[in-house]
Scaffold this motif. Structure first.
Motif: not given
Length: 423
Positions: A32-36, A57-60
């Motif tokens: 999903l990304g990196k936790d801020i 669902a992945i994009i969302q």
């Protein structure tokens, strides 16, 4: 439920086909990304009914992650009660240290909860569904106990109350973590547990003990028989539990005081298909109870301590001959690992039944030891310590019936006192 792994957009996707022929697709480890806040990479598991829905669902999920700056390292989508139960069990394992407890609760999931409600959506399960199922379990349990069988079939045991309590915990977990609104178990009434007729504790009385000891002496002198004979004789002389005995190392033998120091036990860690782990024997660094930590004197003769040492030497010679590492275990396998009592238990049953003696497993020798000591005049407190019981009431409740001679002595004492008072 059938599962298969397919490749979709270069990723492995698990395709599940349920009993009702409905299909779902699951992609694990979606980035999903990196936790801020932590800077850690965050992944999640995405489940959808079609591959197109999965892509959306992945994009969302990624958009929502960027929008919310989520600090959760993993997001789980719960589709069925089985999904919820597995997530609950992962959490439960972090709370509980006892492998016996984990094995028992894992059995509740595999033998009761998942087979019945695993394919259900958690929010679609109603109290009436659970109550009808519970009533049926209670009925089966009662029938099983009344039939007199020693071990109930899966799904017919009398621990249905504990099963329902765990199902309630699973729903509570869903309310706390996954947005469930209600717990349908809350209004369920648990039927009373059926009572089984208490069976007499089986022991080898004098005649049976003579038959058994003579039989052991008649066995061929090979390593398997030497091991079996030593196990039985040590249990009879010490009243150890079988898995306390199989956990012993050479360091647990006190030659100066002719005693065995008990501080650990073996147990079976059940296989888990979900995790891909196999069942195995493990050593628990503590005995069954705190009182199980004890030093147990053993008689000389017979030289039990010396025979245990000799067998330890014999097994290490075997291991060295086959280029395997030496071990401190007294009863290792031929590979130097912890030994499971399963094969020896089967051998014991066959031999006891063949001789017409009570088939009560290795606990037969523990009970026989207790019976001999009680009838010889040992007091309850001494027996409690020797047996490793946490409470003296456990010792008395278990073994009171094994001291018929002491009962007769009590009658004699009573009659003597009455005679003294009425002279």
């Amino acid at each position: 439920m059938e599962t298969e792994t397919i490749i979709h957009n270069g990723k492995k996707v698990i395709k599940k086909i349920k009993k009702d022929k409905s299909i779902s697709y699951t992609l694990k480890g979606t980035f999903l990304g990196k936790d801020i806040k932590t800077g850690k990479q965050v992944t999640t598991t995405i489940t959808a009914k079609t591959l197109k829905q999965l892509d959306r669902a992945i994009i969302q999920a990624r958009l929502e992650f960027e929008k919310n700056g989520s600090t959760r390292e993993k997001v789980i989508v719960i589709d069925t009660l089985e999904d919820l139960a597995e997530e609950w069990f992962k959490s439960y394992k972090t709370w509980v240290n006892s492998h016996n407890t984990l094995n028992r609760v894992r059995g509740y999931l595999d033998n009761y909860i998942i087979p019945k409600f695993g394919d259900y959506k958690p929010d679609k399960i109603e109290s009436a569904d659970i109550q009808l199922w519970l009533n049926d379990l209670a009925k089966k349990s009662k029938e099983s106990i009344e039939s007199g069988i020693k071990r109930a079939d899966k799904g017919s045991a009398k621990d249905f109350g504990a099963v329902i309590h765990k199902l309630k915990d699973i729903f509570d977990y869903g309310i706390t973590n996954y947005g469930l609104i209600t717990n349908p178990v809350s209004t369920v009434k648990i039927p009373p547990k059926p009572k089984s007729n208490k069976q007499r504790i089986m022991v080898l009385h004098d005649d049976g003990l003579v038959i058994w000891l003579n039989y052991l002496e008649s066995l061929d002198n090979n390593r398997a028989n030497r091991r079996f004979k030593l196990i039985c004789n040590t249990l009879l002389a010490s009243a150890l539990r079988i898995n306390e005995l199989l956990a012993l190392t050479i360091d647990d033998l006190d030659f100066e005081n002719s005693s065995i120091n008990v501080s650990k036990t073996l147990m079976w860690k059940t296989a888990n298909k979900k995790d891909g782990t196999k069942g195995e024997v493990i050593c628990k660094a503590t005995p069954k109870t705190d009182a199980g930590n004890r030093s147990v004197p053993v008689p000389v003769p017979p030289p039990i301590i010396e025979k245990l040492r000799d067998f330890h030497h014999e097994m290490n010679k075997y291991l060295e001959l086959h280029n395997r590492h030496r071990t401190k275990l007294i009863f290792p396998t031929i590979y130097g690992n912890y030994m499971c009592d399963r094969n020896e238990r089967t051998t014991l049953k066959k031999r006891l039944v063949g001789l017409g003696l009570p088939n009560y497993g290795f606990h037969l020798f523990r009970h026989t030891h207790a019976s001999m000591l009680l009838n010889a005049g040992t007091n309850w407190k001494e027996l409690q310590v020797r047996m490793g019981h946490k409470s003296i009431s456990t010792t008395m409740d278990t073994y009171a019936e094994l001291a018929p001679q002491r009962k007769l002595e009590a009658v004699g004492i009573y009659l003597e006192k009455i005679a003294e008072l009425t002279q």
